[in-house]
Design a protein around this motif. Structure first.
Motif, PDB file in Angstrom:
ATOM      1  N   GLU A 224     -10.678  -8.411  -4.310  1.00  0.00           N
ATOM      2  CA  GLU A 224      -9.854  -8.967  -3.222  1.00  0.00           C
ATOM      3  C   GLU A 224      -8.469  -9.372  -3.727  1.00  0.00           C
ATOM      4  N   LYS A 225      -8.424  -9.954  -4.894  1.00  0.00           N
ATOM      5  CA  LYS A 225      -7.156 -10.417  -5.464  1.00  0.00           C
ATOM      6  C   LYS A 225      -6.232  -9.261  -5.834  1.00  0.00           C
ATOM      7  N   ASN A 226      -6.798  -8.113  -6.193  1.00  0.00           N
ATOM      8  CA  ASN A 226      -5.991  -6.988  -6.674  1.00  0.00           C
ATOM      9  C   ASN A 226      -5.716  -5.911  -5.633  1.00  0.00           C
ATOM     10  N   CYS A 227      -6.313  -6.030  -4.439  1.00  0.00           N
ATOM     11  CA  CYS A 227      -6.099  -5.013  -3.411  1.00  0.00           C
ATOM     12  C   CYS A 227      -4.675  -5.093  -2.849  1.00  0.00           C
ATOM     13  N   PRO A 228      -3.901  -4.011  -2.908  1.00  0.00           N
ATOM     14  CA  PRO A 228      -2.506  -4.042  -2.429  1.00  0.00           C
ATOM     15  C   PRO A 228      -2.377  -4.014  -0.912  1.00  0.00           C
ATOM     16  N   LYS A 229      -3.452  -3.731  -0.197  1.00  0.00           N
ATOM     17  CA  LYS A 229      -3.395  -3.598   1.255  1.00  0.00           C
ATOM     18  C   LYS A 229      -4.257  -4.625   1.991  1.00  0.00           C
ATOM     19  N   ASP A 230      -4.753  -5.629   1.258  1.00  0.00           N
ATOM     20  CA  ASP A 230      -5.595  -6.664   1.874  1.00  0.00           C
ATOM     21  C   ASP A 230      -6.766  -6.020   2.635  1.00  0.00           C
ATOM     22  N   ALA A 231      -7.357  -5.000   2.023  1.00  0.00           N
ATOM     23  CA  ALA A 231      -8.397  -4.220   2.697  1.00  0.00           C
ATOM     24  C   ALA A 231      -9.810  -4.587   2.260  1.00  0.00           C
ATOM     25  N   TYR A 243     -12.073  -0.401   6.481  1.00  0.00           N
ATOM     26  CA  TYR A 243     -11.719   1.011   6.330  1.00  0.00           C
ATOM     27  C   TYR A 243     -10.416   1.379   7.031  1.00  0.00           C
ATOM     28  N   ASP A 244     -10.006   0.580   7.998  1.00  0.00           N
ATOM     29  CA  ASP A 244      -8.734   0.847   8.684  1.00  0.00           C
ATOM     30  C   ASP A 244      -7.539   0.549   7.782  1.00  0.00           C
ATOM     31  N   LYS A 245      -7.734  -0.331   6.809  1.00  0.00           N
ATOM     32  CA  LYS A 245      -6.653  -0.712   5.900  1.00  0.00           C
ATOM     33  C   LYS A 245      -6.740  -0.004   4.547  1.00  0.00           C
ATOM     34  N   CYS A 246      -7.939   0.375   4.162  1.00  0.00           N
ATOM     35  CA  CYS A 246      -8.152   0.955   2.831  1.00  0.00           C
ATOM     36  C   CYS A 246      -7.412   2.285   2.677  1.00  0.00           C
ATOM     37  N   ILE A 247      -6.715   2.445   1.554  1.00  0.00           N
ATOM     38  CA  ILE A 247      -5.976   3.686   1.269  1.00  0.00           C
ATOM     39  C   ILE A 247      -6.632   4.470   0.120  1.00  0.00           C
ATOM     40  N   ASN A 248      -7.838   4.039  -0.279  1.00  0.00           N
ATOM     41  CA  ASN A 248      -8.589   4.717  -1.329  1.00  0.00           C
ATOM     42  C   ASN A 248      -7.806   4.828  -2.643  1.00  0.00           C
ATOM     43  N   CYS A 249      -7.101   3.752  -2.961  1.00  0.00           N
ATOM     44  CA  CYS A 249      -6.298   3.769  -4.189  1.00  0.00           C
ATOM     45  C   CYS A 249      -7.169   3.658  -5.436  1.00  0.00           C
ATOM     46  N   GLY A 250      -8.357   3.072  -5.283  1.00  0.00           N
ATOM     47  CA  GLY A 250      -9.277   2.964  -6.406  1.00  0.00           C
ATOM     48  C   GLY A 250      -9.072   1.747  -7.290  1.00  0.00           C
ATOM     49  N   ILE A 251      -8.123   0.887  -6.953  1.00  0.00           N
ATOM     50  CA  ILE A 251      -7.846  -0.290  -7.786  1.00  0.00           C
ATOM     51  C   ILE A 251      -9.050  -1.223  -7.824  1.00  0.00           C
TER      52      ILE A 251
END
Length: 305
Positions: A224-231, A243-251
């Motif tokens: 949660e702390k490292n997600c760039p999109k608050d997803a 899933y509406d916010k997730c960009i599948n960055c993998g972080i």
């Protein structure tokens, strides 16, 4: 044998048949129910799985509901965009956007990663297994491993792998039969396009999870702390993805200390982990160099004194 013995029954049956034929013909006209031709067209456009995932009694029920305006033209969840487009053409309306969904099992606690409370051999139905001490797994939220979901899937889209159910997303049609029959309720739908998922359903505290399973979510909040999109957020000791916010960055996957979050881009995650490792090594080298510089400065001052 007299000829009348043979002819009399034949004539009688012929007359009776003709009589009942006339009665049925009249009845068919009297009780005739006009059928909308669009129902047949829509029915032909549907895949014919009769899975019931649409909420209607099979494809016939859905076709009638669509033709009468009681169901949307994209009501067939397994047909996807192609079926919705065909039905919308028949009905003369816009299909709208149809996102394909697939099932996902929120558990990775296989025979090598999760502890058991007891061993079982005879029970092969998850519902029976779950009735006894909430299942054999030490984690009360884990997959029972009985394969009941496998037995109800008509599309060969879910299989048991080392004691845990695993979904083949390419075969899954989101009929929801596995979801409805799972006694632990650890199977849900996710967007097909989503590549990241939290494969854990435990609401236990981090300490309990660590004792029961090596790959469960401990609710640490690092993702949660490292997600760039608050997803991704942690609630009740469990991380969940928007899933509406997730960009599948993998972080979040690269940061997760237990591996409870899965991503279909392993090479991307591995690259991130390598960068993180290199970053930490640079920080360590920088701190070491700073400490050595301070030590050298202190020794120099000591000599000058």
């Amino acid at each position: 044998m007299e000829l009348s013995t043979i002819l009399t029954p034949a004539i009688f049956l012929g007359i009776a048949g003709a009589f009942f034929g006339v009665i049925l013909s009249i009845a068919s006209k009297v009780f005739y129910v006009e059928v909308d031709p669009k129902v047949a067209e829509v029915r032909d456009a549907l895949p014919g799985a009769n899975c019931g995932a649409c909420g209607f009694p099979g494809c016939d029920g859905l076709a009638e509901a669509i033709a009468s305006g009681k169901a949307p033209v994209n009501g067939c969840v397994i047909g996807g965009a192609d079926t919705a487009e065909k039905v919308s053409t028949i009905m003369g309306v816009n299909a709208g956007n149809v996102d394909r969904n697939v099932a996902v099992v929120h558990c990775q606690g296989d025979c090598n990663k999760a502890k058991n409370k007891y061993d079982y051999n005879d029970l092969v139905d998850c519902r029976l297994i779950a009735d006894y001490q909430q299942g054999a797994k030490a984690c009360n939220f884990g997959c029972c491993g009985g394969g009941t979901c496998v037995s109800v899937c008509e599309f060969d889209a879910i299989h048991m792998v080392n004691g845990v159910a695993v979904v083949d997303k390419e075969k899954c049609v989101a009929c929801m039969k596995c979801i409805n029959i799972c006694p632990k309720k650890i199977i849900s739908l996710r967007p097909y396009k989503s590549k990241t998922v939290v494969e854990c359903k435990s609401l236990d505290s981090g300490k309990v999870v660590r004792n029961n399973c090596s790959i469960g979510c401990i609710g640490c909040g690092i993702c949660e702390k490292n997600c760039p999109k608050d997803a991704i957020h942690v609630e009740n000791n469990l991380a969940s993805i928007d899933y509406d916010k997730c960009i599948n960055c993998g972080i979040c996957v690269s940061k997760c200390p237990t591996g409870a979050i899965y991503c279909e881009y392993p090479e991307r995650v591995e690259k991130m982990k390598q960068k993180e490792k290199e970053k930490k090594e640079k920080e360590r080298q920088a701190k070491l160099a700073e400490a050595q510089a301070k030590k050298a400065e202190a020794e120099k001052e000591k000599v000058n004194a």
